[in-house]
Design a protein around this motif. Sequence first.
Motif, PDB file in Angstrom:
ATOM      1  N   LEU A  38       0.821  -1.219   0.000  1.00 37.17           N
ATOM      2  CA  LEU A  38       0.000   0.000   0.000  1.00 37.17           C
ATOM      3  C   LEU A  38       0.851   1.264   0.000  1.00 37.17           C
ATOM      4  CD1 LEU A  38      -2.588  -1.319   2.594  1.00 37.17           C
ATOM      5  CD2 LEU A  38      -2.911  -1.123   0.139  1.00 37.17           C
ATOM      6  N   ASN A  42       2.165   0.919  -4.107  1.00 38.06           N
ATOM      7  CA  ASN A  42       1.230   1.947  -4.564  1.00 38.06           C
ATOM      8  C   ASN A  42       1.958   3.104  -5.257  1.00 38.06           C
ATOM      9  OD1 ASN A  42      -1.417   3.038  -4.744  1.00 38.06           O
ATOM     10  ND2 ASN A  42      -0.921   4.431  -3.057  1.00 38.06           N
ATOM     11  N   LYS A  54      -7.441   0.709  -1.738  1.00 37.17           N
ATOM     12  CA  LYS A  54      -6.454   0.431  -0.683  1.00 37.17           C
ATOM     13  C   LYS A  54      -7.083  -0.404   0.418  1.00 37.17           C
ATOM     14  CE  LYS A  54      -2.815   3.184   0.271  1.00 37.17           C
ATOM     15  NZ  LYS A  54      -2.023   4.308   0.780  1.00 37.17           N
ATOM     16  N   GLY A  72       0.990   3.460   4.032  1.00 42.58           N
ATOM     17  CA  GLY A  72       1.140   4.628   3.183  1.00 42.58           C
ATOM     18  C   GLY A  72       2.158   5.626   3.697  1.00 42.58           C
ATOM     19  N   GLU A  80      -3.701   9.662   1.017  1.00 40.42           N
ATOM     20  CA  GLU A  80      -2.908   8.853   1.946  1.00 40.42           C
ATOM     21  C   GLU A  80      -3.309   9.149   3.398  1.00 40.42           C
ATOM     22  OE1 GLU A  80       0.379   6.744   0.848  1.00 40.42           O
ATOM     23  OE2 GLU A  80      -1.513   6.549  -0.209  1.00 40.42           O
ATOM     24  N   THR A 315      -4.801  -2.910  -8.092  1.00 34.06           N
ATOM     25  CA  THR A 315      -3.621  -2.183  -8.577  1.00 34.06           C
ATOM     26  C   THR A 315      -3.690  -1.885 -10.072  1.00 34.06           C
ATOM     27  OG1 THR A 315      -2.434  -4.216  -9.081  1.00 34.06           O
ATOM     28  CG2 THR A 315      -2.110  -3.285  -6.870  1.00 34.06           C
TER      29      THR A 315
END
Length: 551
Positions: A38, A42, A54, A72, A80, A315
């Motif tokens: 994540l 990410n 997420k 994050g 985030e 993703t």
Amino acid sequence: MLKKPSDKYRPFPPVTLPDRTWPNRVLTHAPQWCSVDLRDGNQALAVPMNVAQKLELFQALVRRGFKEIEVGFPSASNTEFAFNRLLIERNHIPEDVTVQVLVQAREDLIERTFESLVGARRVIIHLYNSTSPAQRRVVFGKSKDEILAIAVQGARWIRERLDRLKGTDVRLQYSPESFSGTEVEFAREISEAVMDVWQPTPERRMILNLPDTVEVAMPNVYADQIEWICRNIRDRDSLIISLHTHNDRGTGVAATELGLLAGADRVEGTLFGNGERTGNLDIVTVALNLYMHGIDPGLDLSRLNELREVYERCTGMTVPPRQPYAGELVFTAFSGSHQDAIKKGLTEWERGGRSHWDVPYLTIDPSDIGREYREVIRVNSQSGKGGVAYLLESEFGIELPKDMQREFGPIANDQVDALGREVKAEELRQMFWREYVDRTAPWRLNHFHADGVDGVFQCRTTLRREGSELKLTGEGNGPIAAFVHALLGAGVPRFEVADFKQHALASGETASAIAYIRIKTADGRSRWGAGVDTNIELASIKAVLSALNRL
Ligand code: KIV
Ligand code: ZN
């Protein structure tokens, strides 16, 4: 490319560690895992995940048993930050799961990071700054001392704010980013300087993450660097040594595995290796590599296809077909000799012939990770009789005799070759039917009846041949022998039954039988035939005609 690459590139300087111990070690247990899907994963997406994506991936990671998840970089964007708040305020973090957040050594970013964590049960605050000579020179234009001062200042800003998170179990992590490109002595110096600020103890250990941010050397070099740090850093027992490899040279998994031999405790990585450039470490591969050596990885990967689907949905990435364990083709063999060996190995395993898995070409049992044997064998023009026989048997219960496999294999192969593509099991069945079962010319059976007394059978049969009907009788020590006798009496060139096998084909109302018969003519020719009927006797009579029709 250059004729003399040494004009532009140079070898990586090895670590001096002549008494290295890692080559003599073996792995005996799983490391502590931390998913960085994540965060690092990410960051590498063209379109980063939104909060809903997420969350879906976070929950999938939790279900697989990840206890540490880097969720994050909360100071980097509103998304985030919002994601952190959602996890905490909506109580999405199970009690035994620790969320980790990344932050640079900048006061405003650290401040915002702390705000994002208020109310969390357990967190890891992960501070990093880059330390390699190239980063010091090109990006920061700073000396070693100045780079060290950045880390120390960042560590202080974090320490000063810890009482803001009263009621939260906070652990601290430091990464000298680009560690593998950094002089080991300097990596130790800067890490110890951070330790001076955070004062870890064996009871409250600090995570020292040693990233292979860019793979710049062979994995043995990374292992030497890890062993060097483990042996030379002070208060090793107050540290959790963590690995974080990337895959620029294609050896991210190897570097992690050797790094574990070299003494690391923890591994950061992502599902299927998503991450910047060539990716982060693929945790699934390392976990299943441990599993194939009988070590419990501590992650539940038993429904890997399902995990892959969640990953791909969230993703937008795809898992390549050859990706270890997870790729579509990795439990598939096209080559005939491989198929043959796999078929034999699976049969031995299914019969309980061995205590431990030892099937050629399959490192693990695909069913352990929710994949199916059916996936194992597929047929194209590279395939041999083994694959053809396996599919006919596993899909339709057609158990071709070995010798018949040798006859039908090349026939099927020629047809597959002409098609120039992979064929489905049903197409193979149709080829088999056309070649054997539906071979009803020139001879076709209309009627057959046999009675036996004291082992002597008399048969009456009606056959069609080129439009005319023939009524024949014969005698023999069984129905097949009586039928052959009847045919020979009608002038069919001499032949004998050389092989015979029959079995039920399906159960229930549509139960039928299949018979396979090989005939051998007086002039030495040999042909297989097959017949299918609800009556087992008629199936074998049809098989004789099928063989005769193929002469
Ligand atoms: O690859 C790396 O060095 C990182 C650090 C931030 C840990 O992702
Ligand atoms: Zn990274």
